[in-house]
Design a protein around this motif. Structure first.
Motif, short mmCIF file in Angstrom:
data_model
loop_
_atom_site.label_atom_id
_atom_site.label_comp_id
_atom_site.label_asym_id
_atom_site.label_seq_id
_atom_site.Cartn_x
_atom_site.Cartn_y
_atom_site.Cartn_z
N ILE A 18 2.14 1.41 13.60
CA ILE A 18 1.32 1.90 12.49
C ILE A 18 0.90 0.72 11.62
O ILE A 18 1.76 -0.01 11.11
CB ILE A 18 2.12 2.91 11.63
CG1 ILE A 18 2.72 4.01 12.51
CG2 ILE A 18 1.24 3.48 10.53
CD1 ILE A 18 1.71 4.84 13.25
N PRO A 19 -0.41 0.50 11.43
CA PRO A 19 -0.86 -0.59 10.56
C PRO A 19 -0.37 -0.36 9.12
O PRO A 19 -0.57 0.71 8.56
CB PRO A 19 -2.38 -0.50 10.64
CG PRO A 19 -2.67 0.26 11.90
CD PRO A 19 -1.54 1.22 12.05
N ARG A 20 0.28 -1.39 8.54
CA ARG A 20 0.75 -1.27 7.16
C ARG A 20 -0.04 -2.16 6.21
O ARG A 20 -0.26 -1.81 5.06
CB ARG A 20 2.24 -1.63 7.08
CG ARG A 20 3.16 -0.61 7.70
CD ARG A 20 3.01 0.75 7.02
NE ARG A 20 3.31 0.67 5.61
CZ ARG A 20 4.48 1.01 5.07
NH1 ARG A 20 5.46 1.44 5.85
NH2 ARG A 20 4.68 0.95 3.77
N ILE A 21 -0.43 -3.33 6.69
CA ILE A 21 -1.23 -4.22 5.84
C ILE A 21 -2.00 -5.18 6.73
O ILE A 21 -1.50 -5.62 7.77
CB ILE A 21 -0.34 -5.00 4.84
CG1 ILE A 21 -1.22 -5.79 3.87
CG2 ILE A 21 0.65 -5.89 5.57
CD1 ILE A 21 -0.42 -6.39 2.70
N SER A 22 -3.25 -5.48 6.34
CA SER A 22 -4.08 -6.40 7.11
C SER A 22 -5.09 -7.03 6.17
O SER A 22 -5.72 -6.35 5.37
CB SER A 22 -4.80 -5.65 8.23
OG SER A 22 -5.37 -6.54 9.15
N LYS A 23 -5.18 -8.36 6.24
CA LYS A 23 -6.10 -9.07 5.35
C LYS A 23 -6.86 -10.15 6.11
O LYS A 23 -6.36 -10.72 7.08
CB LYS A 23 -5.34 -9.72 4.19
CG LYS A 23 -4.79 -8.75 3.16
CD LYS A 23 -4.17 -9.50 1.98
CE LYS A 23 -3.66 -8.54 0.92
NZ LYS A 23 -3.06 -9.27 -0.23
N SER A 24 -8.08 -10.41 5.63
CA SER A 24 -8.91 -11.48 6.18
C SER A 24 -9.08 -12.55 5.12
O SER A 24 -9.19 -12.25 3.93
CB SER A 24 -10.27 -10.91 6.58
OG SER A 24 -11.19 -11.96 6.86
N ARG A 25 -9.11 -13.82 5.57
CA ARG A 25 -9.28 -14.91 4.62
C ARG A 25 -10.62 -14.80 3.88
O ARG A 25 -10.74 -15.18 2.71
CB ARG A 25 -9.18 -16.25 5.35
CG ARG A 25 -9.20 -17.45 4.42
CD ARG A 25 -9.10 -18.76 5.21
NE ARG A 25 -7.80 -18.90 5.83
CZ ARG A 25 -6.70 -19.31 5.21
NH1 ARG A 25 -6.76 -19.59 3.91
NH2 ARG A 25 -5.57 -19.45 5.85
#
Length: 541
Positions: A213-220
């Motif tokens: 399950i995706p919990r956190i995802s960030k792009s620069r």
């Protein structure tokens, strides 16, 4: 192998096959438990091939297995053993895998189009390192290419020292985060600070469905749409094979053929499983580069594994902290009504604060002091309060010893239940033994009170078995767990009809007993709301 873990999570008892351990309050005990309900030499425990054998050593407050008082019994995985009022759950553990000392430089695999290291155009090099028990694999500190770690040093030794120092600082910072979402956000921020990557994602494994399950995802770059997905082919391999993965050219990698990689234009990627202390995969930490192939070095993967190990420990600590907080809150609410071991079982459930409301068969138990009103007229308020406190303390402890639920106090009367919210196959027998023990204890209390000039007490007990509505009942401002139904009225009527130190039981309750005592049939009694009289039995003692 098994061990005992306290339901509060504060104490763990490790066991060795065949070695006997004494549990007690004394400091000389093999397993000291400093709780007033624990005797100095309370119980003996020993690990066997099939479980944990528990023997009570004549303790004052008893030893219990899943709520039932025992002299000696064997507990298996997930059973609850309670010493006095301190509960432990039996946990099955596996022997730890041997810690790797040195793992040779990561193996290189070339795709069919590759001509070897580096390969021809369109080729790929994939390196994967084993991860075991959260311990980072040790690789030779010789990067294949330029490292993307923001660590500078004049020599490999200086870089190694700076990396260890950096990991120590990260560990300190992560240990301060107790709330899971804030912790994961901190991990992602650290990753961007330490490594030159385009995207960072953390996915956690759902315990029920085994799905990531995706919990956190960030792009620069701040592009939210680009940070939502992780290539499932890479993620599944990391979880299923428990390996950390470095792919130099993911789009061309034969091992990760899949539309998700092509759509996302992933060039170089690294992924490490987050390994828990029991060697269970908690999730994955994933980073990638969208622009350049062959952008990560072995040194980067090594560091990501170590960083993932710290992240896994922090996640486990956060989850444990949340569970302890939730269980403590639930126990503080429920231990007034339920025995400690039952309260612990309720506290560990997912929806612990929401007891089910439903119709179910239960044992309803009433006990009442005989002649208390005229007795109280000769006593001052402090004497009355002291007498009732001493009496209720002993009687309620006996209810809890037999895994009953305290429903309520009604003046000088006690209402208790068996079968709700958690039932046992022998609930009727537990209630029957509770009634007998209450009379035996009262006899001893009266003998002690007589010496101090206090008046003796006599009680009447009524027990019935039948279907009721059980659940949280009340207003928005106050709810209480109780039962409603005809079976309650019948039990109350039996209690009212009982003489001094008499136990009256109904026919349905008598039939529910697996080990019925000697009884004497009495004249049926009339209960309000019933057309037919109710058969009654008096228990012979």
């Amino acid at each position: 192998m098994f061990k005992l873990l306290s339901t509060s999570g504060e104490q763990s008892i490790d066991l060795q096959l065949g070695r006997k351990l004494v549990v007690g309050r004394a400091v000389t005990s093999d397993v000291p438990i400093y709780d007033p309900t624990i005797s100095r030499r309370h119980a003996e425990i020993v690990l066997t091939d099939s479980g944990v054998r528990v023997t009570d050593l004549g303790s004052s407050n008893g030893t219990f297995l899943n709520g039932a008082k025992i002299t000696e019994a064997e507990a298996g995985a997930n059973d609850v053993v309670t010493f006095g009022k301190v509960a432990f759950r039996v946990k099955e553990v596996t022997a730890p895998l041997p810690r790797p000392q040195v793992v040779p430089p990561a193996a290189e695999f070339a795709s069919p189009k590759s001509g070897g290291k580096g390969g021809v155009a369109g080729g790929t090099i994939v390196r994967q390192l084993p991860v075991s028990g959260g311990v980072p694999a040790i690789v030779i500190d010789q990067p294949e290419g330029s490292s993307h770690l923001k660590v500078r040093g004049q020599s490999q030794e200086e870089r190694r020292e700076k990396k260890l120092s950096l990991l120590l600082e990260v560990s300190k910072e992560l240990s301060k985060q107790q709330e899971l979402d804030r912790l994961l956000d901190k991990v992602v921020d650290f990753t961007f600070q330490i490594m030159n990557v385009d995207r960072v994602s953390i996915l956690l494994l759902d315990g029920k469905s085994d799905e990531l399950i995706p919990r956190i995802s960030k792009s620069r770059t701040g592009d939210a749409s680009a940070a939502k997905h992780v290539p499932q082919s890479i993620a599944r391999k990391a979880v299923e094979e428990r390996v950390a993965i470095l792919s130099d050219n993911a789009a061309a990698d034969e091992r990760f053929k899949g539309k998700s990689i092509l759509i996302q234009s992933v060039r170089s990627a690294m992924c490490t499983p987050l390994m828990g202390s029991d060697q269970k995969v908690l999730g994955i930490l994933y980073v990638d580069n969208l622009t350049a192939t062959h952008s990560f070095a072995d040194e980067d993967l090594e560091f990501l594994i170590a960083f993932g190990g710290l992240t896994a420990i922090a996640i486990e600590n956060s989850q444990l902290s949340e569970r302890i907080r939730r269980e403590a809150l639930v126990r503080s609410n429920f231990e007034r009504y339920f025995s400690p071991n039952i309260a612990s079982v309720i506290a560990e459930q997912q929806d612990a604060g929401k007891l089910p409301s439903q119709k179910q068969p239960v044992v309803v138990f009433f006990s009442d002091i005989r002649g208390f009103t005229p007795m109280s007229e000769t006593m001052n308020p402090d004497e009355i309060a002291g007498l009732l406190t001493d009496y209720f303390t002993e009687m309620v402890d006996i209810v809890f010893e037999h895994s009953g639920t305290l429903d309520k106090f009604m003046g000088d009367a006690i209402m208790a239940l068996w079968g709700a919210p958690i039932g046992h196959a022998d609930d009727a027998d537990r209630a029957m033994q509770c009634a007998i023990d209450q009379l035996d204890t009262l006899e001893k209390m009266n003998a002690k009170w007589k010496e101090s000039g206090r008046q003796p007490l006599a009680i009447g007990i009524g027990i019935n078995f039948g279907e009721v509505f059980a659940g949280n009942i009340g207003s928005d401002r106050r709810l209480e767990y109780t039962v409603i139904g005809d079976a309650v009225n019948t039990a109350s009527r039996l209690c009212s009809s009982a003489g001094a130190n008499e136990i009256l039981i109904s026919e349905p309750f008598y039939k529910a007993l697996k080990k019925p005592p000697n009884v004497e049939a009495l004249e049926p009694i009339q209960v309000k709301g019933k057309t037919k009289k109710v058969p009654v039995y008096r228990v012979k003692r």
